[in-house]
Design a protein around this motif. Structure first.
Motif, PDB file in Angstrom:
ATOM      1  N   SER A 263      33.951  46.045  38.327  1.00 10.45           N
ATOM      2  CA  SER A 263      34.589  44.730  38.385  1.00 10.45           C
ATOM      3  C   SER A 263      34.898  44.195  36.994  1.00 10.45           C
ATOM      4  CB  SER A 263      33.691  43.738  39.135  1.00 10.45           C
ATOM      5  OG  SER A 263      33.399  44.200  40.431  1.00 10.45           O
ATOM      6  N   VAL A 264      33.886  44.199  36.120  1.00 13.82           N
ATOM      7  CA  VAL A 264      34.071  43.622  34.792  1.00 13.82           C
ATOM      8  C   VAL A 264      35.037  44.469  33.974  1.00 13.82           C
ATOM      9  CG1 VAL A 264      32.891  42.895  32.690  1.00 13.82           C
ATOM     10  CG2 VAL A 264      31.774  42.620  34.884  1.00 13.82           C
ATOM     11  N   ALA A 265      34.946  45.793  34.100  1.00  8.99           N
ATOM     12  CA  ALA A 265      35.840  46.662  33.352  1.00  8.99           C
ATOM     13  C   ALA A 265      37.281  46.501  33.815  1.00  8.99           C
ATOM     14  CB  ALA A 265      35.397  48.118  33.495  1.00  8.99           C
ATOM     15  N   ALA A 266      37.480  46.340  35.122  1.00  6.24           N
ATOM     16  CA  ALA A 266      38.833  46.129  35.629  1.00  6.24           C
ATOM     17  C   ALA A 266      39.432  44.847  35.065  1.00  6.24           C
ATOM     18  CB  ALA A 266      38.821  46.084  37.154  1.00  6.24           C
ATOM     19  N   VAL A 267      38.648  43.783  35.024  1.00  2.00           N
ATOM     20  CA  VAL A 267      39.130  42.515  34.472  1.00  2.00           C
ATOM     21  C   VAL A 267      39.450  42.657  32.990  1.00  2.00           C
ATOM     22  CG1 VAL A 267      38.457  40.141  33.937  1.00  2.00           C
ATOM     23  CG2 VAL A 267      37.930  41.113  36.185  1.00  2.00           C
ATOM     24  N   TYR A 268      38.563  43.328  32.252  1.00  2.00           N
ATOM     25  CA  TYR A 268      38.792  43.484  30.807  1.00  2.00           C
ATOM     26  C   TYR A 268      40.084  44.241  30.535  1.00  2.00           C
ATOM     27  CZ  TYR A 268      38.394  45.298  26.080  1.00  2.00           C
ATOM     28  OH  TYR A 268      38.664  45.641  24.775  1.00  2.00           O
ATOM     29  N   HIS A 269      40.260  45.383  31.189  1.00  2.00           N
ATOM     30  CA  HIS A 269      41.456  46.181  30.932  1.00  2.00           C
ATOM     31  C   HIS A 269      42.718  45.488  31.451  1.00  2.00           C
ATOM     32  CE1 HIS A 269      39.453  49.572  29.155  1.00  2.00           C
ATOM     33  NE2 HIS A 269      38.600  49.636  30.160  1.00  2.00           N
ATOM     34  N   PHE A 270      42.571  44.680  32.502  1.00  2.00           N
ATOM     35  CA  PHE A 270      43.714  43.909  32.973  1.00  2.00           C
ATOM     36  C   PHE A 270      44.128  42.881  31.916  1.00  2.00           C
ATOM     37  CE2 PHE A 270      45.908  40.565  35.277  1.00  2.00           C
ATOM     38  CZ  PHE A 270      46.732  41.274  36.138  1.00  2.00           C
ATOM     39  N   ASN A 271      43.141  42.213  31.326  1.00  2.00           N
ATOM     40  CA  ASN A 271      43.443  41.246  30.270  1.00  2.00           C
ATOM     41  C   ASN A 271      44.084  41.918  29.061  1.00  2.00           C
ATOM     42  OD1 ASN A 271      42.377  39.183  31.806  1.00  2.00           O
ATOM     43  ND2 ASN A 271      40.377  39.206  30.792  1.00  2.00           N
ATOM     44  N   ARG A 273      46.068  44.371  29.298  1.00  2.00           N
ATOM     45  CA  ARG A 273      47.311  44.972  29.800  1.00  2.00           C
ATOM     46  C   ARG A 273      47.253  46.506  29.785  1.00  2.00           C
ATOM     47  NH1 ARG A 273      51.424  41.266  30.371  1.00  2.00           N
ATOM     48  NH2 ARG A 273      50.975  39.185  29.519  1.00  2.00           N
ATOM     49  N   GLU A 274      46.075  47.033  30.004  1.00  2.00           N
ATOM     50  CA  GLU A 274      45.899  48.486  30.122  1.00  2.00           C
ATOM     51  C   GLU A 274      45.851  48.806  31.617  1.00  2.00           C
ATOM     52  OE1 GLU A 274      43.383  48.881  25.930  1.00  2.00           O
ATOM     53  OE2 GLU A 274      42.343  49.012  27.854  1.00  2.00           O
ATOM     54  N   TRP A 275      47.023  48.939  32.199  1.00  2.00           N
ATOM     55  CA  TRP A 275      47.136  48.944  33.654  1.00  2.00           C
ATOM     56  C   TRP A 275      46.470  50.160  34.295  1.00  2.00           C
ATOM     57  CZ3 TRP A 275      48.097  44.258  33.619  1.00  2.00           C
ATOM     58  CH2 TRP A 275      49.106  43.667  32.835  1.00  2.00           C
ATOM     59  N   ALA A 276      46.590  51.328  33.679  1.00  2.00           N
ATOM     60  CA  ALA A 276      46.016  52.522  34.290  1.00  2.00           C
ATOM     61  C   ALA A 276      44.489  52.423  34.362  1.00  2.00           C
ATOM     62  CB  ALA A 276      46.438  53.764  33.507  1.00  2.00           C
ATOM     63  N   ARG A 277      43.881  51.984  33.271  1.00  2.00           N
ATOM     64  CA  ARG A 277      42.415  51.840  33.271  1.00  2.00           C
ATOM     65  C   ARG A 277      41.971  50.730  34.217  1.00  2.00           C
ATOM     66  NH1 ARG A 277      40.673  52.549  26.866  1.00  2.00           N
ATOM     67  NH2 ARG A 277      41.590  54.623  26.599  1.00  2.00           N
ATOM     68  N   ALA A 278      42.709  49.633  34.219  1.00  2.74           N
ATOM     69  CA  ALA A 278      42.365  48.549  35.143  1.00  2.74           C
ATOM     70  C   ALA A 278      42.454  49.030  36.585  1.00  2.74           C
ATOM     71  CB  ALA A 278      43.290  47.361  34.921  1.00  2.74           C
ATOM     72  N   LEU A 283      39.983  50.824  41.604  1.00  2.00           N
ATOM     73  CA  LEU A 283      39.786  51.818  42.662  1.00  2.00           C
ATOM     74  C   LEU A 283      38.306  52.157  42.815  1.00  2.00           C
ATOM     75  CD1 LEU A 283      40.882  53.879  44.709  1.00  2.00           C
ATOM     76  CD2 LEU A 283      41.153  55.491  42.809  1.00  2.00           C
ATOM     77  N   LEU A 284      37.604  52.290  41.685  1.00  2.00           N
ATOM     78  CA  LEU A 284      36.169  52.567  41.748  1.00  2.00           C
ATOM     79  C   LEU A 284      35.432  51.438  42.460  1.00  2.00           C
ATOM     80  CD1 LEU A 284      33.652  54.209  40.971  1.00  2.00           C
ATOM     81  CD2 LEU A 284      33.668  53.012  38.757  1.00  2.00           C
ATOM     82  N   ALA A 285      35.811  50.201  42.176  1.00  2.00           N
ATOM     83  CA  ALA A 285      35.184  49.061  42.868  1.00  2.00           C
ATOM     84  C   ALA A 285      35.430  49.134  44.363  1.00  2.00           C
ATOM     85  CB  ALA A 285      35.721  47.749  42.301  1.00  2.00           C
ATOM     86  N   GLY A 286      36.661  49.504  44.753  1.00  2.00           N
ATOM     87  CA  GLY A 286      36.976  49.596  46.167  1.00  2.00           C
ATOM     88  C   GLY A 286      36.238  50.713  46.879  1.00  2.00           C
ATOM     89  N   LEU A 287      35.876  51.762  46.135  1.00  7.31           N
ATOM     90  CA  LEU A 287      35.118  52.864  46.715  1.00  7.31           C
ATOM     91  C   LEU A 287      33.611  52.626  46.675  1.00  7.31           C
ATOM     92  CD1 LEU A 287      37.090  55.904  45.243  1.00  7.31           C
ATOM     93  CD2 LEU A 287      37.114  55.078  47.605  1.00  7.31           C
ATOM     94  N   THR A 288      33.215  51.526  46.030  1.00  2.33           N
ATOM     95  CA  THR A 288      31.785  51.230  45.888  1.00  2.33           C
ATOM     96  C   THR A 288      31.291  50.259  46.950  1.00  2.33           C
ATOM     97  OG1 THR A 288      31.945  51.579  43.494  1.00  2.33           O
ATOM     98  CG2 THR A 288      30.019  50.387  44.299  1.00  2.33           C
TER      99      THR A 288
END
Length: 295
Positions: A263-271, A273-278, A283-288
């Motif tokens: 969750s936190v990593a997705a938000v960080y990479h979204f901020n 603008r690193e779309w692939a990592r976000a 996806l990892l959050a959704g599989l967790t």
């Protein structure tokens, strides 16, 4: 750097040869195995009955001393301790890794210590969980939902096509898949071993995954906090999260740590603008966990 600071050779970057770095790494591994053997009185003949079987803690301490003596005779400077201190100093001075490491080390060992002594002295009178070992320390992660994740990692999904009772299909796959992969590396898939031993190895693999994920989550939290409220407040946020009363769950083979990291990593990479990592962390959050769908 402070102009009045005169670094000693131990404080300067080391140009240690590859074999010196290897010797220091081997010494750390042996020290960890020796500590485990001492704490568990040789539980299962080794680390969860698999790594270094039938080797006593005393033999491991002799091996550790031998490695360190040979290493320091051949390369006395910088010492292994100086190199370890140097690496810790570098990490602790990082604006993200520093607060994360201090919060992690300051709280995770305490959680394990309190849990172990509580179970060893008071015990579990009601709802004792399940038993994978007679050793209190080895059996420590065998609590509540850990059994579902351990079962999934060991046997996979099973459903009798009825909703009359709880089934492991209710649990998402990211955590048990990681436990299965890491567990295989420490003998959780070893043929011929009793199920209890294999389950213990699987559960402790889950503990290792949770701890690693929690440390990385603290690093990302420090980065996100710096983005939003500044470095000083971010450090406070990291410490508060690690000290939160329910933060003991981040030591357990549950999904809390992995979901927090994703969750936190997705938000960080979204901020950033690193779309692939976000997207990957989303996806990892959704599989967790099911609520990871929103990410």
């Amino acid at each position: 750097m402070d102009p009045g600071f005169n670094p000693s050779p131990a404080d300067l970057p080391s140009s240690a040869s590859p074999w010196v770095r290897l010797a220091d790494a081997v010494a750390l591994v042996i020290a960890g195995l020796a500590l485990w053997q001492v704490l568990t009185a040789g539980a299962n003949g080794g680390l969860l009955g698999y790594i270094v079987p039938d080797v006593s803690g005393r033999s491991l301490l002799y091996a550790l001393a031998s490695v360190l003596v040979v290493r320091h005779v051949a390369a006395p400077s910088p010492s292994a301790f100086a190199r370890l201190r140097q690496r810790w100093r570098r990490a602790s001075e990082s604006p993200a890794w520093g607060p994360a490491l201090r919060a992690f080390v300051g709280t995770r060992l305490m959680v394990f210590a309190v849990a172990f002594f509580a179970v060893a002295t008071v015990g579990l009178v009601e709802r004792p969980g399940f038993q994978v070992s007679n050793n209190v320390l080895v059996n420590l992660p065998a609590r509540f939902d850990a059994g579902w994740y351990g079962e999934l990692a060991t046997d996979g999904y099973q459903w009798n096509r009825t909703f009359s009772q709880q089934s492991n299909v209710a649990f998402f796959p990211a955590m048990p898949v990681l436990m299965r992969l890491l567990g295989a590396a420490v003998g959780a898939r070893e043929i011929g071993k009793p199920r209890e031993i294999r389950m213990a190895r699987t559960l402790w693999s889950g503990v290792a995954i949770s701890l690693a994920a929690f440390l990385c989550a603290l690093v990302y939290l420090a980065r996100v906090g710096t983005q939003l409220v500044g470095e000083a407040r971010a450090e406070g946020a990291v410490l508060l999260l690690a000290c939160y009363p329910f933060a003991f769950a981040f030591n357990a083979p549950y999904t809390e740590s992995l979901f927090l990291l994703a969750s936190v990593a997705a938000v960080y990479h979204f901020n950033e603008r690193e779309w692939a990592r976000a997207g990957a962390f989303g996806l990892l959050a959704g599989l967790t966990r099911p609520n990871g769908f929103f990410l």
